[in-house]
Motif scaffolding. Sequence first.
Motif, PDB file in Angstrom:
ATOM      1  N   LEU A   6       0.837  -1.210   0.000  1.00 22.22           N
ATOM      2  CA  LEU A   6       0.000   0.000   0.000  1.00 22.22           C
ATOM      3  C   LEU A   6       0.866   1.252   0.000  1.00 22.22           C
ATOM      4  N   LEU A   7       1.985   1.206   0.742  1.00 18.22           N
ATOM      5  CA  LEU A   7       2.903   2.345   0.738  1.00 18.22           C
ATOM      6  C   LEU A   7       3.476   2.565  -0.655  1.00 18.22           C
ATOM      7  N   ALA A   8       3.801   1.458  -1.344  1.00 24.02           N
ATOM      8  CA  ALA A   8       4.324   1.575  -2.705  1.00 24.02           C
ATOM      9  C   ALA A   8       3.292   2.218  -3.628  1.00 24.02           C
ATOM     10  N   ILE A   9       2.020   1.835  -3.474  1.00 28.61           N
ATOM     11  CA  ILE A   9       0.960   2.439  -4.288  1.00 28.61           C
ATOM     12  C   ILE A   9       0.841   3.929  -3.974  1.00 28.61           C
ATOM     13  N   ILE A  15       4.057  10.213  -7.048  1.00 26.82           N
ATOM     14  CA  ILE A  15       4.948  10.501  -8.176  1.00 26.82           C
ATOM     15  C   ILE A  15       4.140  10.914  -9.405  1.00 26.82           C
ATOM     16  N   LEU A  16       3.072  10.165  -9.679  1.00 25.16           N
ATOM     17  CA  LEU A  16       2.234  10.490 -10.841  1.00 25.16           C
ATOM     18  C   LEU A  16       1.603  11.872 -10.682  1.00 25.16           C
ATOM     19  N   THR A  17       1.169  12.184  -9.458  1.00 26.44           N
ATOM     20  CA  THR A  17       0.583  13.501  -9.201  1.00 26.44           C
ATOM     21  C   THR A  17       1.614  14.596  -9.360  1.00 26.44           C
ATOM     22  N   TYR A  18       2.798  14.368  -8.792  1.00 31.12           N
ATOM     23  CA  TYR A  18       3.870  15.370  -8.865  1.00 31.12           C
ATOM     24  C   TYR A  18       4.284  15.618 -10.311  1.00 31.12           C
ATOM     25  N   ARG A  19       4.317  14.527 -11.103  1.00 28.05           N
ATOM     26  CA  ARG A  19       4.728  14.645 -12.506  1.00 28.05           C
ATOM     27  C   ARG A  19       3.595  15.093 -13.410  1.00 28.05           C
ATOM     28  N   GLN A  20       2.415  15.288 -12.840  1.00 28.22           N
ATOM     29  CA  GLN A  20       1.241  15.766 -13.583  1.00 28.22           C
ATOM     30  C   GLN A  20       0.889  14.853 -14.759  1.00 28.22           C
ATOM     31  N   VAL A  21       0.926  13.537 -14.508  1.00 29.32           N
ATOM     32  CA  VAL A  21       0.543  12.572 -15.539  1.00 29.32           C
ATOM     33  C   VAL A  21      -0.967  12.641 -15.742  1.00 29.32           C
ATOM     34  N   ALA A  22      -1.411  12.556 -16.994  1.00 21.40           N
ATOM     35  CA  ALA A  22      -2.836  12.643 -17.309  1.00 21.40           C
ATOM     36  C   ALA A  22      -3.631  11.585 -16.539  1.00 21.40           C
ATOM     37  N   LEU A  23      -4.880  11.927 -16.198  1.00 15.18           N
ATOM     38  CA  LEU A  23      -5.697  11.079 -15.334  1.00 15.18           C
ATOM     39  C   LEU A  23      -5.850   9.663 -15.884  1.00 15.18           C
ATOM     40  N   ALA A  24      -6.182   9.533 -17.173  1.00 17.62           N
ATOM     41  CA  ALA A  24      -6.398   8.203 -17.751  1.00 17.62           C
ATOM     42  C   ALA A  24      -5.123   7.375 -17.701  1.00 17.62           C
ATOM     43  N   ALA A  25      -4.007   7.998 -18.072  1.00 19.26           N
ATOM     44  CA  ALA A  25      -2.733   7.265 -18.054  1.00 19.26           C
ATOM     45  C   ALA A  25      -2.338   6.906 -16.629  1.00 19.26           C
ATOM     46  N   ALA A  26      -2.513   7.836 -15.715  1.00 18.07           N
ATOM     47  CA  ALA A  26      -2.161   7.580 -14.317  1.00 18.07           C
ATOM     48  C   ALA A  26      -3.015   6.446 -13.753  1.00 18.07           C
TER      49      ALA A  26
END
Length: 804
Positions: A6-9, A15-26
Motif C-alpha cells: 500500500l505504501l508503494a501504491i 509521483i504520478l501527481t507530482y509529474r502531472q501525468v494525465a488522469l487516464a494514463a495515471a
Amino acid sequence: MLLLSLLAIWILVAILTYRQVALAAASSIVIIAWLVLGAITPAMLSPWLVVPLAVILVVLNVGAVRRAVLTKPVFGMLKKTMPPISATERDALEAGTTWWEKQLFSGRPDWNEFAGISLPQLTAEEQSFIDNEVSQLCALLDEWKIQNDLKDLPPEAWQFLKDKNFFGLIIPKEYGGRDFSPYAQSRIMSKIASRSGTAAVTAMVPNSLGPGELLVKYGTEEQRQRWLPGLANGTEIPCFGLTGPEAGSDAGSIPDTGIVCKGMFEGQEVVGLKLTFSKRWITLAPVATVVGLAFKVYDPEGLLGDPNKTDYGITCALIPANHPGVEIGKRHNPGSPFMNGPIYGTDVFIPVDWIIGGAAMAGKGWRMLIECLGAGRGVSLPALSTASSEMNYRMVGAYARIRRQFNTEVGKFEGVQEATAEIAATGYTLEAMRQFVTKGLETGAPSVMTAMAKYHATELMRKSVEHSMDVVGGRAIQKGPRNFLVASYHSVPVAITVEGANILTRSLMIFGQGAMRCHPFLFEEMQAMQLENPAEGLKKFDKLFTAHLGHIANNMLRTKLLGLVGGRFSSLPANADDFSKRWYQRINLLSAALASMSDIALGVLGGNLKRRELLSARLGDVHSQLFIACAILKFHSAHPRTRAEDAHAEYALTRALYIAQEALRDFADNFPMRSLACVIRFVAMPWGSIVKKPNDHLIRELGDLIMEENPVRTMLAQYLYVSHDPEDAFGRVESTYQMLLSLGPVWHAFLKAKNSGKISGATTEEQAKDAAAKNIIQPQDVSRIVDYDARRFDCLITDSFDKL
C-alpha cells in the motif's frame, strides 16, 4: 507485506501527481501496479481494497458517473455561493493580458521561459532623447521656484515640452509622435522626476491614461487624424475626466450620464448624447484643450440600433474643452503645483461620433480604461517612485558621509545604517522592478502586474522617503531652496492616491484580479457556472473541475515535498549561478504554497473571500513579493558580478521573500478554520522559517556601501539628472561629496590629528597649516582641506527667511 504494498501504491500515486501525468494514463499505471503487487501480496486483491479502488477510478474516469456523483453537487453548491459576475467585473477581468505573474501563481514557474526573458534596451533614438532633450528640459527646472514662486512650470519649460514632443511619446510616428517603448517612457519620466516632480507629472499624464493612448488603441481613423497630430506637437493639451466626488477608486460607480437623443450640431439634427458630469482631481484640466470623459450611456429610445438595450454602461468620449457647456473649474491644490482641477457639465450635447471608436464602442469604456491603465500604473507612477528612491540613495548616502556627529560620520552609526540599508536596497529593488515591468508591458497590458507595480513602487518610495527624512533630520524638515528632500516628501500622498488608492489596490485588486486572471481554471469555471444552459455549463465545469482537482493535489504535494527540503532539488533556470540558485528554489517553494493556499481559501470561503480583504491582501502580498524577487534576480543577472551588486541583491531578495513568508504565516494564523490553518502552515513551513530577515552584517555592509562610490551607486546615477552645481539643492550635496572623495585619506588624517589634539589653531586654515608643518598632511593639501570644510559647512546649513 500488505502495508509495504500500500505504501508503494501511495508513493506511485504521489509521483504520478507530482509529474502531472494525465488522469487516464495515471489510472492505468495504478491498475497495472496494483495487479503486479497483488501477485506478490494476494491481500491486495481482496474485495475490501479492490472495490474502493474501483469506485474511485470509475468516479474519476467515467464522465457520466463523475458528473452525477462529484461534479454536479459541487457545481450546484458553488453556483449558490459564488456571486454573479457583473458586466463591469467581466470587462475588468477579461481586459489586458497576463505575463510572468501567471507562472508564479501556478505553483510551478517555468524557469526556461524566465531564462528567455531579456531586460529592455533603449534604441539609439530613445537614448539620444534622454541624453539631450530630457537633460535640456531638466536644466530649465528649479523645483523650489516652481513650488513656491511660480506655482507652475516656467513658460520656457512648457514651450520646450510642446516643441520637443514630450506629450507625444506614445503616439505613432505617422501622427507626429515619437512612438517610444514603455521602458523609454519610464526612463524619461524618471529622469525628469529626479529634477522636478511637477514637470514629471505634467509630462506623464498625456502619455498615460488619457486621450492619446485611447485614440491610438480604439479611435477611428478620422478621430486619430483629427486629434493625434495636435496631441503629439503640444498644440492640444489633454486631460481625462474619470474620478469624481462619488467615484474615486470605485470608478465603475461613476454617476455621470450620457443620454442618447437627437439634437442640433453645426446646423443639422444628429444622434448624440446629452451629458451631465462632475469630475474632480483631473490633472491638466486647468490648461486642457481637449477633455477625455468617462460616463454611463443610457439609450431610452433605442437610437443606437438595439431597441431591447437601454443601459450600455461606461463609455469614453473626446470633447473640445471650449465646447458649449463644458466648464473647467478653479485649480485644486494637491500639494504640488501641477495643473489639477474639476470639470463640470450639465446637458452638454455632443454628436455620437465623438465616442472614442464611434457609436459601436458605446458601453466599451470600462474595458478600454482597464487596458489603458497600464501606462499609469506600470510606467509613470513607478518611474516617479524609482527616481525618488534613487535620488534618496545618492543624496542621503552622500550626506551621511559628509555629516559628522560625535567625531564620526553619521552613516557609520548602526542605528542610521538600519535606515540607509533600507534606502540602498529600495533603490536597487525599484530599478529592478522598473526594468522587469516595462519588459512585461512589451507583451501587452498585464493588469495584475501593473497593479503590483503601482502599489509596491509607491509604498517602497514612501518608506524610502521616511527613512531619508530620519537620517537627514532637521536639515530635511526646513523648507527652502537648499532642501533636497522636501519635494519628494510632499509628493508621496499624490503617488499613493492616484490611479487607485493603495489600500484598495492591495486589498481588492492584486489578489482579486490575480486569482481570476492568473489561476489556470477559476475564471473559466465561474463562466461555466453562469452559462444560461445548465447542462452545457455542467459539462464544461466538469472538465475544468477535474483538471482543477489534479492541480490542487499536485501543488499540495509539491508544497509538502519542497517544504521538507526547503525548496532544494527543485527546477532552476539554465543560467542560474551560485548566487541565484537558492533564491530560485525558495521562490519555487513559496509559489507552490501560494497556489495551495489560494485554492484552499477559494474552496473554503468561496465568494466570501472577496469580502475577507485582510486574507486576500496577504495572498496578494505573497504573489507580489515573488514577482519582485524575480525582477531582482533578473536585474542582478544582467550585470557583472561585484560584491556591491551581490550585497544589494541579497538584501533586497531577503526582504522580499521574508515579507512573502510572513504574509503566509499571517494568512494561516487568521484563517477561519483553525485546524486547516495549522495544516496549511505545517505543509509550507515544516521547519519554521524559509528565510530570515537581513542580518546585522548585511545591514552594516549596505550602510557602508551607500556612502561609497560603489558600482551600484554609479549604475543608478545613469537613470537620474545629477547636478554638480554647488548652488543647487542636489548639486550642493553632490559636489561636496565629490570633494570629500577626492581628498581621500587626507581628510581623515587631518580629523584624527585634530580630534587627538596633535594640531592647534582657531580656524580650519590654521589647523591645516599646523598639520602640514608637522608632516601629517602635505602642504598642497592645506587649501583643499580649507575649501572642502567651507563647502561642507555650507552643505549642512538650512535656509532662513525674513518672513514666511
